[in-house]
Design a protein around this motif. Structure first.
Motif, short mmCIF file in Angstrom:
data_model
loop_
_atom_site.label_atom_id
_atom_site.label_comp_id
_atom_site.label_asym_id
_atom_site.label_seq_id
_atom_site.Cartn_x
_atom_site.Cartn_y
_atom_site.Cartn_z
N ALA A 13 3.32 5.79 -2.87
CA ALA A 13 4.43 6.63 -3.31
C ALA A 13 4.48 6.72 -4.77
N TRP A 14 4.06 5.67 -5.60
CA TRP A 14 4.13 5.86 -6.96
C TRP A 14 2.79 7.02 -7.54
N GLU A 15 1.60 7.08 -6.51
CA GLU A 15 0.92 8.25 -7.02
C GLU A 15 1.46 9.51 -6.84
N ALA A 16 2.31 9.62 -5.85
CA ALA A 16 3.04 10.93 -5.48
C ALA A 16 4.21 11.34 -6.43
N GLN A 17 4.69 10.35 -7.41
CA GLN A 17 5.40 10.44 -8.22
C GLN A 17 5.02 10.83 -9.71
N GLY A 18 3.47 10.79 -9.68
CA GLY A 18 3.01 10.99 -10.92
C GLY A 18 2.21 9.80 -11.67
N TYR A 19 2.45 8.50 -11.20
CA TYR A 19 1.80 7.62 -11.72
C TYR A 19 0.34 7.04 -11.47
N GLY A 20 -0.41 8.07 -10.76
CA GLY A 20 -1.55 7.52 -10.10
C GLY A 20 -2.71 7.27 -11.22
N ASN A 21 -2.35 8.01 -12.33
CA ASN A 21 -3.49 7.88 -13.37
C ASN A 21 -3.35 6.69 -14.20
N LEU A 22 -2.26 5.69 -14.05
CA LEU A 22 -2.01 4.44 -14.98
C LEU A 22 -3.33 3.58 -14.33
N ARG B 72 0.81 -1.14 -0.11
CA ARG B 72 -0.12 -0.04 0.01
C ARG B 72 0.93 1.21 -0.01
N ASP B 73 1.83 1.24 0.90
CA ASP B 73 2.96 2.45 0.78
C ASP B 73 3.66 2.59 -0.68
N GLN B 74 3.74 1.50 -1.23
CA GLN B 74 4.22 1.62 -2.59
C GLN B 74 3.52 2.17 -3.65
N LEU B 75 2.31 1.95 -3.69
CA LEU B 75 1.21 2.47 -4.39
C LEU B 75 1.12 3.94 -4.06
#
Length: 559
Positions: A476-485, A471-474
């Motif tokens: 972190a990816w959202e914070a890096q701009g990958y949340g729309n994938l 959950r933390d990794q997900l």
């Protein structure tokens, strides 16, 4: 009863036309084809580019119930339907994936169709074909080599070798390579670290090639591959290692779709082949889009059952490529549905309407799921000689109650003549304007919620669990701009659940996400569940033991 010819015997007897003649049927001149012998060719990039602006044909997806050892025949039906549409006077093009060597020599066998509904040359397609998979393997492993080489020569990028996520690949099942220790033997061989191999069809490079629109998009996506992390936890990209351009060079020819033909000399594009449980399981976007410009109807497939293949086709491929499917065919066999109803494999030839009716719950779930995407469905009953009139009537009555049609198809034994009724129904659905395609979730939905949406709405799970690290990794990816994938869930193909033995239409089960991987170049997040392996192993009795050259130098044993 006359002896039934094997798939390879039927394919060997095919009366193939020169590949230039197949190209002419689509308006492709010989100058726009790059021939690989007399019966296969690549379509030139300049010709593909020239198709821009032309109107699109209708897009038909062929999907299936969950696979069983009894067999379903999804690729066979895809090829048969393409032949059937051409038989009734429609200009149809078939788009399927290239088979992986791993399954060919393992359990599954090839993927060129079967009986009298095949694409040929069957042996070439199932083996080395035009070298696409070798190019993908080489491009992937070039990046692997450049990572370790960069670390060896001083590690200017400050890569934390404990957090290198990029593995190596090969196109063969080999469990011994899943987890390895590399760079042993002293300082001259680099810095020892843990690593491993995946099968080529699980490579992000495969997914990228199948989702890229053109060479420019291919190079951009390759550059976005995340290979690992620095000591400060920031991502390291393939472009940071200056590997993206050289990788694109290796993939230049592989990006061009492959043109072959069916046994009835109709055109088929066979291109790309990501696994459907590990990756998104669809042929290339570039082949599908070219086919839509070249034909009035395009018949394509997505891997395994609709819970994996169709969902990923809709939520990943169609979302990224802007495709809007017009109809879907769900393939089922009475034998497989009886197995879903609890019948043992050795008893499948015995009539059992009660078990069939129980097993139809699996078919009904898939039909309802496909309709959730706004796509109309028809059921193709892939005929076996053991099917009885009572069983055929039972499945037709069940599907009728769903508000759809179930059509008996005999293409395996009769070719296009045995699938005309389905062809007419598909035209009716595709031309009827019933489709109102929408992905299952919007781009802006949080990543964990996307996983939960697929699990609840498609798998009918009661709960999704994941460790805090996942959950933390997900997040972190959202914070890096990958949340729309979109999300690509790696799950067993044999069940709606993560338990391959749980057949039928289970509800309320738990889906545990044990690992997540970022495929930034491909443009999706992989959520790994259950016992899914990205490097399969061979079975106790691999198909390779039965494949050989006969006295005439011909291949025997491929299926």
């Amino acid at each position: 009863m006359a002896d039934v010819k094997s798939d390879i015997e039927i394919a060997r007897a095919a009366k193939k036309q020169p590949i230039s003649a197949i190209g002419e049927k689509l308006g492709i001149s010989a100058d726009d084809l790059i021939p690989y012998g007399h019966d296969k060719a690549k379509i030139g990039a300049d010709f593909i580019a020239s198709l821009q602006g032309k109107p699109d044909g209708k897009l038909i997806l062929v999907t299936a119930i969950n696979p069983t050892p009894a067999g379903e025949g999804k690729t066979t039906t895809t090829v048969g339907l393409g032949d059937g549409l051409n038989r009734i006077g429609k200009k149809a093009v078939i788009c399927v994936r290239e088979p992986s060597l791993g399954p060919c020599f393992g359990t599954k066998g090839g993927a060129a169709g079967g009986g009298y509904a095949q694409v040929v040359p069957m042996e070439d397609i199932n083996l080395h074909f035009t070298g696409d998979f070798h190019a993908i393997t080489s491009a992937h492993n070039l990046l692997s080599a450049m990572i370790d080489n960069h670390v060896y020569w001083g590690n200017e990028l400050d890569i934390d070798i404990r957090r290198i996520t990029w593995r190596r690949v090969m196109d063969m099942n080999d469990r011994a390579l899943r987890e390895i220790v590399m760079s042993l033997g002293g300082a001259k061989n680099g810095f020892p670290r843990e690593g491993g191999f995946d099968i080529t069809v699980a490579s992000e490079v495969m997914a990228i090639l199948c989702l890229a629109e053109n060479l420019t998009d291919l190079e951009r996506r390759l550059g976005q591959i995340v290979v690992g992390y620095r000591f400060d936890r920031s991502p390291v990209y393939a472009r940071d290692l200056k590997a993206d351009k050289a990788m694109a060079v290796l993939l230049k020819d592989a990006m061009q779709p492959n043109l072959v033909q069916t046994l009835e000399n109709n055109p088929a594009l066979v291109h790309g082949g990501p696994f459907a449980n590990i990756a998104h399981g669809c042929n290339s976007v570039i082949a599908t889009k070219a086919a839509l410009k070249l034909g009035d109807y395009v018949v394509t497939e997505a891997g395994f059952g609709a819970d994996l293949g169709a969902e990923k086709f809709f939520d990943i491929k169609c979302r990224q490529a802007g495709l809007k499917p017009d109809a879907a065919v769900i393939v089922a066999t009475i034998r497989a549905l009886k197995m879903n109803g609890g019948v043992k494999k050795e008893e499948l030839s015995v009539e059992n309407v009660e078990a069939l009716t129980r097993g139809c719950a699996n078919l009904g779930r898939h039909a309802a799921n496909v309709r959730k995407f706004g796509v109309p469905v028809v059921v193709a009953i892939n005929h076996f000689i053991s099917d009885t009139d009572a069983e055929i009537a039972a499945i037709k009555e069940y599907v009728d109650r769903l508000g759809a049609d179930a059509i008996l198809c005999r293409h395996w034994g009769q070719g296009s003549a045995g699938i005309e009724e389905l062809a007419y129904k598909v035209v009716e659905l595709a031309d009827g304007g019933q489709a109102n395609f929408q992905p299952l979730y919007p781009d802006e939905t949080p990543l964990m919620e996307k996983i939960e949406t697929v699990a609840s709405k498609i798998y009918h799970a009661g709960e999704v669990t994941a460790d805090k690290a996942v959950r933390d990794q997900l997040k972190a990816w959202e914070a890096q701009g990958y949340g729309n994938l979109p999300v690509c869930i790696a799950k067993t193909q044999y069940s709606f659940s993560t338990d391959p033995t749980l057949r039928g239409a289970p509800e309320g089960h738990v889906v545990h996400v044990r690992e997540v991987r970022l495929s930034a170049g491909a443009g999706f997040i992989v959520a790994i569940t259950g016992e899914i392996m990205t490097m399969p192993g061979l079975p106790r009795l691999p198909a390779a033991e039965r494949i050989f050259l006969n006295d005439d130098g011909q291949i025997e044993g491929l299926f």
